[in-house]
Design an enzyme around this catalytic site. Sequence first.
Site, PDB file in Angstrom:
ATOM      1  N   HIS A  23      -5.844  -3.417   4.967  1.00  0.00           N
ATOM      2  CA  HIS A  23      -5.972  -2.325   4.250  1.00  0.00           C
ATOM      3  C   HIS A  23      -5.883  -2.492   2.512  1.00  0.00           C
ATOM      4  O   HIS A  23      -6.139  -1.803   1.923  1.00  0.00           O
ATOM      5  CB  HIS A  23      -4.605  -1.255   4.431  1.00  0.00           C
ATOM      6  CG  HIS A  23      -4.632  -0.105   3.826  1.00  0.00           C
ATOM      7  ND1 HIS A  23      -5.296   0.923   4.268  1.00  0.00           N
ATOM      8  CD2 HIS A  23      -3.546   0.351   2.924  1.00  0.00           C
ATOM      9  CE1 HIS A  23      -5.225   2.083   3.581  1.00  0.00           C
ATOM     10  NE2 HIS A  23      -4.166   1.580   2.615  1.00  0.00           N
ATOM     11  N   HIS A  31      -9.346  10.358   0.175  1.00  0.00           N
ATOM     12  CA  HIS A  31      -8.132  11.087  -0.121  1.00  0.00           C
ATOM     13  C   HIS A  31      -7.999  12.746  -0.338  1.00  0.00           C
ATOM     14  O   HIS A  31      -8.816  13.270  -0.790  1.00  0.00           O
ATOM     15  CB  HIS A  31      -7.376  10.673  -1.309  1.00  0.00           C
ATOM     16  CG  HIS A  31      -6.814   9.200  -1.100  1.00  0.00           C
ATOM     17  ND1 HIS A  31      -7.230   8.170  -2.021  1.00  0.00           N
ATOM     18  CD2 HIS A  31      -6.537   8.276  -0.215  1.00  0.00           C
ATOM     19  CE1 HIS A  31      -6.871   6.873  -1.828  1.00  0.00           C
ATOM     20  NE2 HIS A  31      -6.523   7.091  -0.735  1.00  0.00           N
ATOM     21  N   TYR A  90      -3.932   4.341  -7.014  1.00  0.00           N
ATOM     22  CA  TYR A  90      -4.669   2.916  -7.287  1.00  0.00           C
ATOM     23  C   TYR A  90      -4.888   2.835  -8.706  1.00  0.00           C
ATOM     24  O   TYR A  90      -5.645   2.002  -9.121  1.00  0.00           O
ATOM     25  CB  TYR A  90      -5.961   3.108  -6.342  1.00  0.00           C
ATOM     26  CG  TYR A  90      -5.715   3.338  -5.028  1.00  0.00           C
ATOM     27  CD1 TYR A  90      -5.535   2.069  -4.084  1.00  0.00           C
ATOM     28  CD2 TYR A  90      -5.750   4.205  -4.318  1.00  0.00           C
ATOM     29  CE1 TYR A  90      -5.192   1.744  -2.913  1.00  0.00           C
ATOM     30  CE2 TYR A  90      -5.473   4.274  -2.961  1.00  0.00           C
ATOM     31  CZ  TYR A  90      -5.314   3.225  -2.205  1.00  0.00           C
ATOM     32  OH  TYR A  90      -5.146   3.149  -0.921  1.00  0.00           O
ATOM     33  N   ARG A 114     -11.208   2.694   5.509  1.00  0.00           N
ATOM     34  CA  ARG A 114     -10.053   2.309   6.527  1.00  0.00           C
ATOM     35  C   ARG A 114     -10.557   1.612   7.569  1.00  0.00           C
ATOM     36  O   ARG A 114     -11.856   1.672   7.990  1.00  0.00           O
ATOM     37  CB  ARG A 114      -9.342   3.557   6.989  1.00  0.00           C
ATOM     38  CG  ARG A 114      -9.034   4.529   5.611  1.00  0.00           C
ATOM     39  CD  ARG A 114      -8.400   5.807   6.393  1.00  0.00           C
ATOM     40  NE  ARG A 114      -7.538   6.615   5.164  1.00  0.00           N
ATOM     41  CZ  ARG A 114      -8.452   7.798   4.327  1.00  0.00           C
ATOM     42  NH1 ARG A 114      -9.532   7.865   4.724  1.00  0.00           N
ATOM     43  NH2 ARG A 114      -7.696   8.270   3.555  1.00  0.00           N
ATOM     44  N   ARG A 116      -8.903  -2.016   0.390  1.00  0.00           N
ATOM     45  CA  ARG A 116      -9.143  -0.692  -0.282  1.00  0.00           C
ATOM     46  C   ARG A 116      -8.375  -0.718  -1.843  1.00  0.00           C
ATOM     47  O   ARG A 116      -9.054  -0.161  -2.592  1.00  0.00           O
ATOM     48  CB  ARG A 116      -8.439   0.391   0.748  1.00  0.00           C
ATOM     49  CG  ARG A 116      -9.295   0.940   1.300  1.00  0.00           C
ATOM     50  CD  ARG A 116      -8.582   1.716   2.492  1.00  0.00           C
ATOM     51  NE  ARG A 116      -8.024   3.002   2.067  1.00  0.00           N
ATOM     52  CZ  ARG A 116      -8.591   4.116   1.747  1.00  0.00           C
ATOM     53  NH1 ARG A 116     -10.004   4.383   2.133  1.00  0.00           N
ATOM     54  NH2 ARG A 116      -7.986   5.372   1.148  1.00  0.00           N
TER      55      ARG A 116
END
Length: 407
Positions: free
Chosen positions: A344, A370, A379, A238, A347
């Site tokens: 972002h 996460h 994802y 991040r 990612r």
Amino acid sequence: MRGTSGPAYEPRGREIFHVSSTPRGRAVPGRSSFGSVEALPSGRYRARYATGVGSWKSAPTTFSTKTAARAWLARTQVSLEQVAAGSPKAVQASRPPRLRDYVAEWIAERRNGRGEPLRPSTRRTYESYLRLHLSPKRLGGMRLDEISPENVRAWHHELDSAHPTGRARVYAFLRTVLATAVSDDLIAANPCRIRGAGQARAVTPVEVLTPHQVADLAEAVGERYAAAIHLGAWCQMRVGEVLALRRRDVDLDTRIVHVRRGVTWIDGVAMFGPPKTDAGIRDIAMPDIVVEALQRHLIGVGGSGDALLFVGRTPGSPPPVQTFADAVKRAARRSGLPLTFRFHHLRHAGLSLLAEAGASVAELQARAGHSTPAMALHYQHARAIRDRDLAARLDVVIAGGAGQIKQ
């Protein structure tokens, strides 16, 4: 002591020692025969009193000291006695608080999963929800027991639909606050019952970059932030994690980057702190491209282990997040990326390629930091894209085989 369906207690003279039926707290003596005070694992105290057989009513908030908890019990006892005597003022005072007052207390007393006070950035966000979306509305002036599902739907309808993500977050915040009110026995049920209102799809489409596009972006942003681009894409970090990195966090020998903190900005001041969840604390293996980018970048970084990898104009301070974001946007335009691109999205690029390469949900979850598998599943769309591509290739093979059979 007799067993009951609710929490038990046993009198000792004029004191009551609360005996919890669960290991959540320990008994604390009260100073009267009315109610009980329970020490919680967080170090705060809960006060409550019996309203019937096996039924208890808790204070709307917890307390920092036993004295404060006992004082609430004393005031409540006097108020209930006045209610029994028919005092109109006492009847009014005994009712649950107004929503805006309860929300303000909720924010002040709220603790995270570690039992710590809210972070300044989170507190500020919640206070803005109260100031902009609850206090000015009719809903904010209603007592908790007056709020119905119809009232919530009317309030939600008034929220700006042009900002669906913000609207969903405000609704989810209210739902969480009122869930606490239910657990505090201030209301019987949560009136926030709009299905799906706490979820929203991002208005800005996610740009899943290819490795070639990531390389172009890193070149366009320049030496100052090129390594940050590679860390965001190939270590799936991040922005707050990247800009908080110190020299000691990067080990080129073991090819590991240690994520131990992040940075946010409050009124222009950089605030460092641990990740929001324990899952955010992690060690990430770096691929060759990241190691090579950091080898070049570290030449210009101070020799101290505490030296920041990325600094702003103020020595020893990271670049403000907006300054960094603007630099990335300018580089994105120069490299031909859509105007909707954000840091972002890097990612997404890295995690999507990992999913396509066969990474499991647990592996994606661990690498990205996460706290739940549901976030990692976000994802996995790369696998679906890859699967459709394989199906299309299968069509070609099948069609070719069928043609050969016909011949």
